[in-house]
Scaffold this motif. Structure first.
Motif, PDB file in Angstrom:
ATOM      1  N   PRO A  73       1.891   1.482   9.802  1.00  0.00           N
ATOM      2  CA  PRO A  73       1.407   0.612   9.135  1.00  0.00           C
ATOM      3  C   PRO A  73       0.057   0.469   8.580  1.00  0.00           C
ATOM      4  O   PRO A  73      -0.159   0.351   7.126  1.00  0.00           O
ATOM      5  CB  PRO A  73       1.877  -0.831   9.584  1.00  0.00           C
ATOM      6  N   LEU A  74      -0.778   0.661   9.389  1.00  0.00           N
ATOM      7  CA  LEU A  74      -2.138   0.962   8.964  1.00  0.00           C
ATOM      8  C   LEU A  74      -2.473   2.293   8.085  1.00  0.00           C
ATOM      9  O   LEU A  74      -2.981   1.965   6.908  1.00  0.00           O
ATOM     10  CB  LEU A  74      -3.276   0.849  10.223  1.00  0.00           C
ATOM     11  N   LEU A  75      -1.851   3.349   8.579  1.00  0.00           N
ATOM     12  CA  LEU A  75      -2.107   4.579   7.921  1.00  0.00           C
ATOM     13  C   LEU A  75      -1.386   4.562   6.538  1.00  0.00           C
ATOM     14  O   LEU A  75      -1.982   5.217   5.410  1.00  0.00           O
ATOM     15  CB  LEU A  75      -1.897   5.701   8.749  1.00  0.00           C
ATOM     16  N   GLU A  76      -0.374   3.993   6.463  1.00  0.00           N
ATOM     17  CA  GLU A  76       0.671   3.971   5.278  1.00  0.00           C
ATOM     18  C   GLU A  76      -0.323   3.378   4.319  1.00  0.00           C
ATOM     19  O   GLU A  76      -0.197   3.750   3.041  1.00  0.00           O
ATOM     20  CB  GLU A  76       1.831   3.070   5.454  1.00  0.00           C
ATOM     21  N   GLN A  77      -1.074   2.292   4.531  1.00  0.00           N
ATOM     22  CA  GLN A  77      -2.091   1.708   3.616  1.00  0.00           C
ATOM     23  C   GLN A  77      -3.419   2.530   3.318  1.00  0.00           C
ATOM     24  O   GLN A  77      -3.812   2.613   2.256  1.00  0.00           O
ATOM     25  CB  GLN A  77      -2.191   0.068   4.060  1.00  0.00           C
ATOM     26  N   ALA A  78      -4.000   2.899   4.372  1.00  0.00           N
ATOM     27  CA  ALA A  78      -5.343   3.457   4.295  1.00  0.00           C
ATOM     28  C   ALA A  78      -5.316   4.940   3.547  1.00  0.00           C
ATOM     29  O   ALA A  78      -6.153   5.034   2.831  1.00  0.00           O
ATOM     30  CB  ALA A  78      -5.653   3.736   5.803  1.00  0.00           C
ATOM     31  N   LEU A  79      -4.087   5.530   3.669  1.00  0.00           N
ATOM     32  CA  LEU A  79      -4.106   6.849   2.714  1.00  0.00           C
ATOM     33  C   LEU A  79      -3.964   6.644   1.548  1.00  0.00           C
ATOM     34  O   LEU A  79      -3.686   7.613   0.627  1.00  0.00           O
ATOM     35  CB  LEU A  79      -2.901   7.707   3.496  1.00  0.00           C
ATOM     36  N   ASP A 113       4.668  13.210  15.260  1.00  0.00           N
ATOM     37  CA  ASP A 113       5.358  12.204  15.179  1.00  0.00           C
ATOM     38  C   ASP A 113       4.869  11.157  14.049  1.00  0.00           C
ATOM     39  O   ASP A 113       5.909  10.522  13.296  1.00  0.00           O
ATOM     40  CB  ASP A 113       5.368  11.447  16.695  1.00  0.00           C
ATOM     41  N   ARG A 114       3.695  11.046  14.092  1.00  0.00           N
ATOM     42  CA  ARG A 114       3.063   9.948  13.116  1.00  0.00           C
ATOM     43  C   ARG A 114       3.226  10.495  11.754  1.00  0.00           C
ATOM     44  O   ARG A 114       3.557   9.836  10.951  1.00  0.00           O
ATOM     45  CB  ARG A 114       1.639   9.947  13.488  1.00  0.00           C
ATOM     46  N   ASP A 115       3.010  11.731  11.637  1.00  0.00           N
ATOM     47  CA  ASP A 115       3.294  12.443  10.261  1.00  0.00           C
ATOM     48  C   ASP A 115       4.828  12.330   9.722  1.00  0.00           C
ATOM     49  O   ASP A 115       5.027  12.051   8.459  1.00  0.00           O
ATOM     50  CB  ASP A 115       3.015  13.995  10.351  1.00  0.00           C
ATOM     51  N   ARG A 116       5.567  12.595  10.572  1.00  0.00           N
ATOM     52  CA  ARG A 116       7.241  12.208  10.406  1.00  0.00           C
ATOM     53  C   ARG A 116       7.512  10.713   9.797  1.00  0.00           C
ATOM     54  O   ARG A 116       8.121  10.467   8.988  1.00  0.00           O
ATOM     55  CB  ARG A 116       8.048  12.489  11.454  1.00  0.00           C
ATOM     56  N   LYS A 117       6.838   9.763  10.499  1.00  0.00           N
ATOM     57  CA  LYS A 117       7.027   8.274  10.561  1.00  0.00           C
ATOM     58  C   LYS A 117       6.485   8.081   9.050  1.00  0.00           C
ATOM     59  O   LYS A 117       6.868   6.947   8.264  1.00  0.00           O
ATOM     60  CB  LYS A 117       6.668   7.468  11.149  1.00  0.00           C
ATOM     61  N   LEU A 118       5.324   8.677   8.849  1.00  0.00           N
ATOM     62  CA  LEU A 118       4.698   8.345   7.309  1.00  0.00           C
ATOM     63  C   LEU A 118       5.478   9.007   6.328  1.00  0.00           C
ATOM     64  O   LEU A 118       5.518   8.328   5.031  1.00  0.00           O
ATOM     65  CB  LEU A 118       3.118   8.898   7.264  1.00  0.00           C
ATOM     66  N   ARG A 119       6.082  10.136   6.364  1.00  0.00           N
ATOM     67  CA  ARG A 119       6.728  10.473   5.351  1.00  0.00           C
ATOM     68  C   ARG A 119       8.004   9.644   5.260  1.00  0.00           C
ATOM     69  O   ARG A 119       8.665   9.559   4.054  1.00  0.00           O
ATOM     70  CB  ARG A 119       7.154  12.036   6.074  1.00  0.00           C
ATOM     71  N   GLU A 120       8.587   9.186   6.258  1.00  0.00           N
ATOM     72  CA  GLU A 120       9.931   8.377   6.021  1.00  0.00           C
ATOM     73  C   GLU A 120       9.608   7.262   5.259  1.00  0.00           C
ATOM     74  O   GLU A 120      10.131   6.380   4.766  1.00  0.00           O
ATOM     75  CB  GLU A 120      10.428   8.049   7.459  1.00  0.00           C
ATOM     76  N   ALA A 121       8.053   6.869   5.592  1.00  0.00           N
ATOM     77  CA  ALA A 121       7.638   5.415   4.856  1.00  0.00           C
ATOM     78  C   ALA A 121       7.237   5.730   3.469  1.00  0.00           C
ATOM     79  O   ALA A 121       7.257   4.900   2.391  1.00  0.00           O
ATOM     80  CB  ALA A 121       6.168   4.840   5.271  1.00  0.00           C
ATOM     81  N   GLY A 122       7.605   7.091   2.796  1.00  0.00           N
ATOM     82  CA  GLY A 122       7.328   7.345   1.449  1.00  0.00           C
ATOM     83  C   GLY A 122       6.066   7.840   0.911  1.00  0.00           C
ATOM     84  O   GLY A 122       5.945   7.929  -0.546  1.00  0.00           O
ATOM     85  N   LEU A 123       5.200   8.440   2.107  1.00  0.00           N
ATOM     86  CA  LEU A 123       3.979   9.018   1.461  1.00  0.00           C
ATOM     87  C   LEU A 123       3.956  10.096   0.923  1.00  0.00           C
ATOM     88  O   LEU A 123       4.638  10.893   1.421  1.00  0.00           O
ATOM     89  CB  LEU A 123       2.853   9.008   2.714  1.00  0.00           C
TER      90      LEU A 123
END
Length: 381
Positions: free
Chosen positions: A283-289, A307-317
């Motif tokens: 949630p932090l990186l989703e906002q920071a980026l 793993d973090r990259d995959r989750k951020l992609r799933e979050a729509g980045l």
């Protein structure tokens, strides 16, 4: 000049007469950038530096001369292959230095006094001085505040010139930048136009370290050394304590993404995510980026990063947003200890800020200084 504002403001308050030599342009491998200054008072006391030692003696003499004759001059110092012992920069660079007296005769004295006082008090301010143009304008100054108001005048008979210069200086102050600005002839009524050196004094940039771990304590020290205002944020009050982080400017107990949402950031802000825990990181990186900050880096192994990259992609980045993430954070120094890791992270932050490659300079053809501006007419170093 504003880099030594504290001392110069005191001199001005005491009524001392002094001359200031300021770097107004650089080329090649020059040791210090525009705005670096050396000042000499009427008693011969000197503060500051323009070159790290290479030409200080000659510049000191120019300041003494300026106090005697009251004139402003611009001198160029460069390395001479024909005379390796001549006054110059043995590093091979070129600097242009403007030397200006600030005494009872100086038309810029009050504007400079205002800028020095504001800078010494920590107030955002810009000092805009003419470094190229008609001789009668050379060294003239405006002190510009963050609301766009200003003190002083270039005395050219054109209030439009003052207003234009103040607007340019305010734009650079808003960006926290020091450098030169060219004003065209049609905007200044000066044949050939003129060049301003705008020095900005702004609060230090922020470094926000997320994750109150032992590596964070070392990074706080490195951040303070680099001149950042350092905040440590962690959701766990047992770890985010003053005893563990005595050198941090701020300690915040809050969920990282929630704190980032409500705190002030700008294009100079550095975000270092050291938690390497998905429930905090994602949630932090989703906002920071998605924020216009200078640097976003995250600690963790390559597996953690994947793993973090995959989750951020799933979050729509988007790809462009993910490309901003520096992970694993830091340059490859073979770091093991918290202090070595902090050095690795700090090195990457500097490289990102200055355009460096992180490669060894030995045997490399890359420039040593990436952000220097070559003076007009100077030869490539």
């Amino acid at each position: 000049m504003l880099d030594i504002a504290g001392e110069l403001a005191r001199w001005a308050e005491e009524g001392r007469e002094f001359a200031v030599a300021t770097v107004v342009a650089v080329g090649g491998s020059a040791p210090r950038g525009p705005g670096a200054a050396l000042a000499v008072d009427s008693e011969g006391t000197a503060v500051g530096s323009v070159s790290g030692g290479c030409v200080e003696g000659a510049v000191y003499d120019l300041c003494v001369q300026a106090l005697e004759d009251g004139g402003t001059v611009v001198e160029r110092f460069g390395y001479s292959d024909e005379d390796a012992f001549a006054v110059g920069l043995t590093c091979g660079g070129v600097i242009d230095v403007m030397v200006t007296p600030f005494d009872a005769r100086s038309p810029a004295r009050e504007a400079v006094r205002s800028a020095l006082s504001a800078a010494a008090s920590g107030e955002p301010t810009a000092l805009a001085r003419v470094v190229r143009g008609p001789a009668e304008l050379l060294g003239r100054a405006l002190s510009v505040r963050s609301d766009g108001s200003y003190e002083g005048s270039y005395g050219s008979g054109s209030t439009e010139l003052d207003r234009t210069a103040a607007a340019e200086a305010r734009a650079m102050l808003d960006a926290g930048r020091t450098g030169t600005r060219d004003l065209a002839e049609d905007g200044t009524q000066c044949p050939g136009g003129l060049t301003l050196l705008v020095e900005s004094n702004v609060p230090p940039p922020r470094m926000i370290v997320f994750g109150a771990i032992d590596f964070a304590a070392a990074l706080v020290r490195a951040g303070k050394f680099l001149g950042y205002h350092v905040t440590v944020c962690d959701a766990r009050p047992v770890f985010a304590t003053r005893a563990r982080f005595p050198e941090a400017d701020d300690l915040v107990v809050d969920w990282p993404h929630r704190y980032l949402r409500r705190t002030a950031t700008d294009r100079r802000t550095v975000l270092c995510v050291l938690t390497h825990d998905a429930k905090f990181d994602v949630p932090l990186l989703e906002q920071a980026l998605r924020m216009p900050v200078a640097f976003v880096g995250a600690m963790g192994s390559r597996r953690t990063h994947a793993d973090r990259d995959r989750k951020l992609r799933e979050a729509g980045l988007k790809e462009s947003e993910l490309a901003r993430l520096r992970s694993p954070i830091g340059l490859d120094l073979g770091a093991r200890t918290p202090e070595e890791t902090a050095l690795s992270i700090a090195a990457e932050i500097v490289a990102a800020r200055r355009g460096g490659t992180g490669a060894p300079l030995t045997g490399s053809a890359t420039p040593i200084h990436h952000d220097g501006r070559r003076p007009a007419g100077a030869e490539a170093a």
